[in-house]
Design an enzyme around this catalytic site. Structure first.
Site, PDB file in Angstrom:
ATOM      1  N   GLN A  53       2.532  -4.124 -14.040  1.00 20.47           N
ATOM      2  CA  GLN A  53       1.996  -4.802 -13.498  1.00 20.47           C
ATOM      3  C   GLN A  53       1.073  -4.356 -14.130  1.00 20.47           C
ATOM      4  OE1 GLN A  53       3.531  -2.572 -11.503  1.00 20.47           O
ATOM      5  NE2 GLN A  53       3.270  -3.306  -9.158  1.00 20.47           N
ATOM      6  N   ASP A  99      -4.144   1.797  -1.442  1.00 18.67           N
ATOM      7  CA  ASP A  99      -3.156   1.069  -0.408  1.00 18.67           C
ATOM      8  C   ASP A  99      -3.398   1.211   0.997  1.00 18.67           C
ATOM      9  OD1 ASP A  99      -1.572   0.243  -3.274  1.00 18.67           O
ATOM     10  OD2 ASP A  99      -1.171  -0.460  -2.144  1.00 18.67           O
ATOM     11  N   ASN A 111      -2.081   5.342  -3.368  1.00 12.28           N
ATOM     12  CA  ASN A 111      -1.679   4.258  -4.133  1.00 12.28           C
ATOM     13  C   ASN A 111      -0.724   3.889  -5.530  1.00 12.28           C
ATOM     14  OD1 ASN A 111      -3.538   1.929  -5.708  1.00 12.28           O
ATOM     15  ND2 ASN A 111      -3.975   3.422  -7.605  1.00 12.28           N
TER      16      ASN A 111
END
Ligand code: MRU
Length: 343
Positions: A202, A243, A253
């Protein structure tokens, strides 16, 4: 700068998302007309990032209602409950998805009391209004996080970030990247180093693409370079998203965030978590490994269709890790900066 890519849009009774699996090669959109389509997009990470999957989940509930219009009233109640459960369990770690489904579930429940199992255009409109509100609120929270966060950034700073907590992951300019966008607007940001973020990349596929589009100086590193860069004095601060954050400040996270927090502490570099107030899950005193999603071993052994490990190898691939508050310098939220627990 605020003219960032829109990861999610509701248009013409469909959910239109950027297909993040295709970036950085192609900017293509998926038009999702069924709630199953949204679940598939969440599971495959076509839409990803905690706020974005929450927003997508809220719109998926609208599609559930629309699809149920075609059903016999006797089948409807079971269908609705099952469909909402399926959306909620598409990915377990981000609090945003369960929050969005909870909000939409309450609207279904209120309607049931007033109108029995009737699903009509009025209910669909209410669900859509609620999804749009979650979406718009997220956009505003990102702006606020950006403004509060930029105040912490000294002139001429170089940042390190992991994964993608930017426009692609939210309804606005992002959380961690929101801070960087505003710092750039204010002329304070010199450079960003982006961790590649194994195994789904990502960082290299999404953060590098997004920051490049915005004209920010971004340098890609493989994850294991972070410590060496810090040792050379190249990094002024680390900023990452989240998160879910428990009552005690435990922060889930992307896998690798904990390692960066330890490295930042060892080198005396500030480590910030940027996340809206809604990421704090006050119902949980602390985070446990049960909430951490485990991903398919193929993403590690055969990522992007290249086999890089022997057949049959045992793999452990958690998508997230937990960073304790003691390693966090501050939480940058939409309501202001909250001190972390790092001395
Ligand atoms: O697996 P992903 O790509 O959904 O993981 C995303 C992250 O870990 C982000 O940092 C987090 O969701 C915050 S996004 C604003």
């Amino acid at each position: 700068m605020r003219d960032v890519v829109k990861a999610i849009e509701w248009s013409d009774e469909k959910l239109r998302i950027v297909d993040q699996t295709m970036l950085p090669v192609e900017l293509v959109h998926l038009e999702l007309e069924s709630y199953h389509g949204v679940i598939e997009a969440i599971k495959t990470l076509a839409v990803r990032g905690a706020p974005a999957i929450g927003i997508a989940g809220a719109y998926a509930a609208v599609l559930v209602a629309v699809e149920s219009l075609k059903l016999d009233a006797a089948l409807r109640c079971e269908f609705l409950g099952k469909a909402l459960d399926e959306i909620e369990s598409a990915r377990p770690t981000a609090v945003n998805l369960s929050y969005a489904v909870k909000v939409q579930r309450e609207i279904f429940a209120e309607n049931r009391i007033v109108a029995g199992d009737i699903v009509d255009e009025k209910l669909v409109a209410r669900l859509l209004g609620s999804a749009s509100e979650i979406h718009e609120r997220d956009r505003q929270m990102c702006d606020a996080i950006g403004s509060f966060g930029a105040e912490l950034i000294p002139n001429g700073s170089t940042a390190l970030t992991i994964c993608n907590a930017g426009a692609l992951a939210t309804g606005g300019i992002g959380t961690a990247l929101g801070v960087l966008y505003v710092a750039k607007e204010q002329g304070k940001l010199k450079r960003v180093y982006s961790c590649e973020t194994r195994p789904l990349l990502q960082g290299s596929r999404l953060t590098c693409w997004e920051l490049q589009q915005a004209g920010i100086n971004v340098t890609l590193i493989v994850d294991s370079v972070a410590g060496a860069l810090m040792k050379k004095g190249e990094i002024d601060f680390v900023v990452a998203g989240a998160d879910r954050i428990a009552e005690n400040g435990d922060t889930a996270n992307k896998i690798g965030t904990y390692t960066l927090a330890i490295l930042a502490q060892a080198h005396g570099i500030p480590f910030y978590i940027a996340a809206p107030e809604t990421t704090f899950d006050r119902s949980l005193p602390r985070l446990s490994d049960e909430l951490i999603e485990l991903r398919d071993s193929k993403e590690v052994t055969c990522g992007f269709s290249a086999q890089t490990a022997p057949e049959g190898i045992d793999v452990y691939s958690p998508a997230f890790d937990i960073t304790p508050k003691e390693l966090i310098s501050a939480f940058i939220t939409d309501r202001g900066v909250i001190p972390g627990g790092r001395k």
